[in-house]
Every structure is written in structure tokens, then in C-alpha cells.
Design a protein around this motif. Structure first.
Motif, PDB file in Angstrom:
ATOM      1  N   THR A   6       0.936  -1.139   0.216  1.00 15.64           N
ATOM      2  CA  THR A   6      -0.067  -0.061   0.116  1.00 15.64           C
ATOM      3  C   THR A   6       0.866   1.245   0.081  1.00 15.64           C
ATOM      4  OG1 THR A   6      -0.204  -0.082   2.367  1.00 15.64           O
ATOM      5  CG2 THR A   6      -2.036  -1.035   1.201  1.00 15.64           C
ATOM      6  N   VAL A   7       0.477   2.462  -0.589  1.00 18.64           N
ATOM      7  CA  VAL A   7       0.990   3.631  -0.432  1.00 18.64           C
ATOM      8  C   VAL A   7       0.067   4.570   0.107  1.00 18.64           C
ATOM      9  CG1 VAL A   7       1.755   5.419  -1.856  1.00 18.64           C
ATOM     10  CG2 VAL A   7       2.265   3.293  -2.640  1.00 18.64           C
ATOM     11  N   ASP A   8       0.470   5.074   1.214  1.00 17.34           N
ATOM     12  CA  ASP A   8      -0.280   6.193   1.864  1.00 17.34           C
ATOM     13  C   ASP A   8      -0.109   7.459   1.124  1.00 17.34           C
ATOM     14  OD1 ASP A   8      -1.257   8.283   3.520  1.00 17.34           O
ATOM     15  OD2 ASP A   8      -0.389   7.302   5.376  1.00 17.34           O
ATOM     16  N   VAL A  11       0.721  10.828   2.181  1.00 20.70           N
ATOM     17  CA  VAL A  11       2.172  11.068   2.911  1.00 20.70           C
ATOM     18  C   VAL A  11       3.402  11.051   1.500  1.00 20.70           C
ATOM     19  CG1 VAL A  11       4.170   9.832   4.027  1.00 20.70           C
ATOM     20  CG2 VAL A  11       1.758  10.026   5.100  1.00 20.70           C
ATOM     21  N   CYS A  12       3.015  10.490   0.499  1.00 24.36           N
ATOM     22  CA  CYS A  12       3.881  10.554  -0.474  1.00 24.36           C
ATOM     23  C   CYS A  12       4.029  11.966  -1.135  1.00 24.36           C
ATOM     24  CB  CYS A  12       3.019   9.646  -1.971  1.00 24.36           C
ATOM     25  SG  CYS A  12       3.957   9.496  -3.306  1.00 24.36           S
ATOM     26  N   ILE A  13       5.445  12.124  -1.667  1.00 28.15           N
ATOM     27  CA  ILE A  13       5.737  13.491  -2.106  1.00 28.15           C
ATOM     28  C   ILE A  13       6.168  13.429  -3.556  1.00 28.15           C
ATOM     29  CG2 ILE A  13       6.198  14.499  -0.061  1.00 28.15           C
ATOM     30  CD1 ILE A  13       9.112  13.843  -0.699  1.00 28.15           C
ATOM     31  N   GLY A  14       5.894  12.269  -4.089  1.00 26.54           N
ATOM     32  CA  GLY A  14       6.247  11.928  -5.458  1.00 26.54           C
ATOM     33  C   GLY A  14       7.386  11.724  -6.022  1.00 26.54           C
ATOM     34  N   SER A  15       8.389  11.498  -5.022  1.00 37.95           N
ATOM     35  CA  SER A  15       9.769  11.213  -5.101  1.00 37.95           C
ATOM     36  C   SER A  15      10.134  10.175  -6.366  1.00 37.95           C
ATOM     37  CB  SER A  15      10.361  10.818  -3.922  1.00 37.95           C
ATOM     38  OG  SER A  15      11.296   9.827  -4.086  1.00 37.95           O
ATOM     39  N   ALA A  16       9.195   9.366  -6.553  1.00 43.04           N
ATOM     40  CA  ALA A  16       9.299   8.428  -7.506  1.00 43.04           C
ATOM     41  C   ALA A  16      10.533   7.531  -7.734  1.00 43.04           C
ATOM     42  CB  ALA A  16       9.174   9.295  -8.898  1.00 43.04           C
ATOM     43  N   THR A  17      10.996   7.234  -6.321  1.00 44.47           N
ATOM     44  CA  THR A  17      12.155   6.080  -6.118  1.00 44.47           C
ATOM     45  C   THR A  17      11.700   4.884  -6.394  1.00 44.47           C
ATOM     46  OG1 THR A  17      12.967   7.771  -4.696  1.00 44.47           O
ATOM     47  CG2 THR A  17      13.847   5.500  -4.648  1.00 44.47           C
ATOM     48  N   CYS A  18      10.495   4.588  -5.679  1.00 46.51           N
ATOM     49  CA  CYS A  18       9.725   3.547  -5.996  1.00 46.51           C
ATOM     50  C   CYS A  18       9.501   3.108  -7.612  1.00 46.51           C
ATOM     51  CB  CYS A  18       8.320   3.346  -5.195  1.00 46.51           C
ATOM     52  SG  CYS A  18       7.070   4.678  -5.599  1.00 46.51           S
ATOM     53  N   VAL A  19       9.290   4.084  -8.116  1.00 49.01           N
ATOM     54  CA  VAL A  19       8.616   4.106  -9.675  1.00 49.01           C
ATOM     55  C   VAL A  19       9.867   3.474 -10.448  1.00 49.01           C
ATOM     56  CG1 VAL A  19       7.489   4.917 -11.923  1.00 49.01           C
ATOM     57  CG2 VAL A  19       6.639   5.502  -9.533  1.00 49.01           C
ATOM     58  N   GLU A  27       3.294   3.082  -9.927  1.00 46.91           N
ATOM     59  CA  GLU A  27       3.156   4.208 -11.017  1.00 46.91           C
ATOM     60  C   GLU A  27       2.769   5.560 -10.434  1.00 46.91           C
ATOM     61  OE1 GLU A  27       0.344   2.752 -13.711  1.00 46.91           O
ATOM     62  OE2 GLU A  27      -1.234   2.661 -12.317  1.00 46.91           O
ATOM     63  N   LEU A  28       2.972   6.574 -11.111  1.00 48.83           N
ATOM     64  CA  LEU A  28       2.397   7.777 -10.506  1.00 48.83           C
ATOM     65  C   LEU A  28       1.082   8.142 -11.077  1.00 48.83           C
ATOM     66  CD1 LEU A  28       5.530  10.298 -10.561  1.00 48.83           C
ATOM     67  CD2 LEU A  28       4.586   8.858  -8.629  1.00 48.83           C
ATOM     68  N   ASN A  29       0.238   8.706 -10.423  1.00 48.61           N
ATOM     69  CA  ASN A  29      -1.182   8.771 -10.902  1.00 48.61           C
ATOM     70  C   ASN A  29      -0.957  10.394 -11.410  1.00 48.61           C
ATOM     71  OD1 ASN A  29      -1.441  10.464  -8.910  1.00 48.61           O
ATOM     72  ND2 ASN A  29      -2.913   9.425  -7.515  1.00 48.61           N
ATOM     73  N   VAL A  33       1.340  11.329  -7.490  1.00 52.99           N
ATOM     74  CA  VAL A  33       1.529  10.595  -6.254  1.00 52.99           C
ATOM     75  C   VAL A  33       1.281   8.883  -6.845  1.00 52.99           C
ATOM     76  CG1 VAL A  33       0.109  10.039  -4.289  1.00 52.99           C
ATOM     77  CG2 VAL A  33       0.105  12.040  -5.046  1.00 52.99           C
ATOM     78  N   ALA A  34       2.010   8.019  -5.932  1.00 53.24           N
ATOM     79  CA  ALA A  34       2.347   6.739  -6.253  1.00 53.24           C
ATOM     80  C   ALA A  34       1.194   5.975  -5.890  1.00 53.24           C
ATOM     81  CB  ALA A  34       3.619   6.364  -5.584  1.00 53.24           C
ATOM     82  N   GLN A  35       0.969   4.906  -6.768  1.00 52.46           N
ATOM     83  CA  GLN A  35      -0.310   4.015  -6.723  1.00 52.46           C
ATOM     84  C   GLN A  35       0.513   2.683  -6.952  1.00 52.46           C
ATOM     85  OE1 GLN A  35      -3.438   5.743  -8.957  1.00 52.46           O
ATOM     86  NE2 GLN A  35      -2.618   4.826 -10.957  1.00 52.46           N
ATOM     87  N   SER A  53      13.363   2.473   0.615  1.00 54.80           N
ATOM     88  CA  SER A  53      13.937   3.540  -0.077  1.00 54.80           C
ATOM     89  C   SER A  53      13.095   4.716  -0.215  1.00 54.80           C
ATOM     90  CB  SER A  53      14.605   3.290  -1.318  1.00 54.80           C
ATOM     91  OG  SER A  53      13.520   2.484  -2.072  1.00 54.80           O
ATOM     92  N   CYS A  54      11.861   4.658   0.163  1.00 56.68           N
ATOM     93  CA  CYS A  54      10.965   5.967  -0.139  1.00 56.68           C
ATOM     94  C   CYS A  54      11.436   6.774   0.980  1.00 56.68           C
ATOM     95  CB  CYS A  54       9.427   5.369   0.148  1.00 56.68           C
ATOM     96  SG  CYS A  54       8.454   6.752   0.348  1.00 56.68           S
ATOM     97  N   PRO A  55      11.631   7.962   0.704  1.00 54.56           N
ATOM     98  CA  PRO A  55      12.143   9.111   1.710  1.00 54.56           C
ATOM     99  C   PRO A  55      11.214   9.542   2.727  1.00 54.56           C
ATOM    100  CG  PRO A  55      11.655  10.189  -0.478  1.00 54.56           C
ATOM    101  CD  PRO A  55      11.579   8.566  -0.725  1.00 54.56           C
ATOM    102  N   VAL A  56       9.922   9.291   2.571  1.00 60.83           N
ATOM    103  CA  VAL A  56       8.884   9.518   3.487  1.00 60.83           C
ATOM    104  C   VAL A  56       8.105   8.342   4.106  1.00 60.83           C
ATOM    105  CG1 VAL A  56       8.591  12.034   2.564  1.00 60.83           C
ATOM    106  CG2 VAL A  56       7.184   9.994   1.753  1.00 60.83           C
ATOM    107  N   ALA A  57       8.586   7.312   3.842  1.00 62.56           N
ATOM    108  CA  ALA A  57       8.198   6.200   4.287  1.00 62.56           C
ATOM    109  C   ALA A  57       6.541   5.811   4.159  1.00 62.56           C
ATOM    110  CB  ALA A  57       8.540   5.941   5.651  1.00 62.56           C
ATOM    111  N   ALA A  58       6.306   6.092   2.852  1.00 62.42           N
ATOM    112  CA  ALA A  58       4.768   6.184   2.540  1.00 62.42           C
ATOM    113  C   ALA A  58       4.555   4.776   2.059  1.00 62.42           C
ATOM    114  CB  ALA A  58       4.650   7.055   1.213  1.00 62.42           C
ATOM    115  N   ILE A  59       5.324   3.897   1.652  1.00 57.86           N
ATOM    116  CA  ILE A  59       5.002   2.650   1.461  1.00 57.86           C
ATOM    117  C   ILE A  59       5.224   1.483   2.512  1.00 57.86           C
ATOM    118  CG2 ILE A  59       5.869   0.730  -0.034  1.00 57.86           C
ATOM    119  CD1 ILE A  59       7.233   2.738  -1.834  1.00 57.86           C
TER     120      ILE A  59
HETATM  121 FE1  F3S Z   1       5.955   8.526  -3.210  1.00 60.00          FE
HETATM  122 FE2  F3S Z   1       7.983   7.305  -1.971  1.00 60.00          FE
HETATM  123 FE3  F3S Z   1       7.377   6.559  -4.124  1.00 60.00          FE
HETATM  124  S1  F3S Z   1       7.252   9.402  -1.937  1.00 60.00           S
HETATM  125  S2  F3S Z   1       6.484   8.178  -5.227  1.00 60.00           S
HETATM  126  S3  F3S Z   1       5.971   6.361  -2.505  1.00 60.00           S
HETATM  127  S4  F3S Z   1       9.311   6.686  -3.304  1.00 60.00           S
END
Ligand code: F3S
Length: 64
Positions: A6-8, A11-19, A27-29, A33-35, A53-59
Motif C-alpha cells: 500500500t502507498v499512503d 504522505v507520498c511526495i512523488g519522489s518516484a524512487t519506487c517507480v 506508477e505515478l497517478n 502521487v504513487a499508486q 528507499s521511500c524518503p517519507v516512508a509512504a510504502i
Molecule cells: Fe511516493 Fe515514496 Fe514512491 S514519496 S513516489 S511512495 S518513493
């Protein structure tokens, strides 16, 4: 069993490290924001690496 990913989105700031690291899973919506696209598209260790690796721990990855 497929882990639960899940992605919160509050909280996600769209850093896209996960993508970048796991493009088959995240993917980014339209709001930048990641989904989750397909939680089963990468091995568990790759999912956990994306989680770490998510900088804001949204995953959140929950291995059943
Ligand atoms: Fe968002 Fe974290 Fe991915 S900020 S875009 S869930 S790396």
C-alpha cells in the motif's frame, strides 16, 4: 501468496524512487502521487527495498 503493498497517498511526495526501482509495481497517478499497479510484479525483496528507499516512508509492504 502475493504480499500486500500500500502507498499512503497523503504522505507520498512523488519522489518516484519506487517507480524507478520497481516500475512494474508502482506508477505515478495524474496527481503525481504513487499508486500500486501490481503488487505481485516483483519479488518480495524488491518490494521491501522500495519500502525502505521511500524518503517519507509512504510504502507499506506486508508479507502474509
Ligand atoms: Fe511516493 Fe515514496 Fe514512491 S514519496 S513516489 S511512495 S518513493
Amino acid at each position: 501468496m502475493t504480499p500486500e503493498v500500500t502507498v499512503d497517498q497523503d504522505v507520498c511526495i512523488g519522489s518516484a524512487t519506487c517507480v524507478q526501482s520497481t516500475p512494474d509495481v508502482f506508477e505515478l497517478n495524474d496527481e503525481g502521487v504513487a499508486q500500486v499497479k501490481d503488487a505481485g510484479a516483483a519479488p518480495l525483496e524488491d518490494l521491501q527495498r522500495a519500502e525502505d528507499s521511500c524518503p517519507v516512508a509512504a510504502i507499506l509492504v506486508e508479507d502474509e
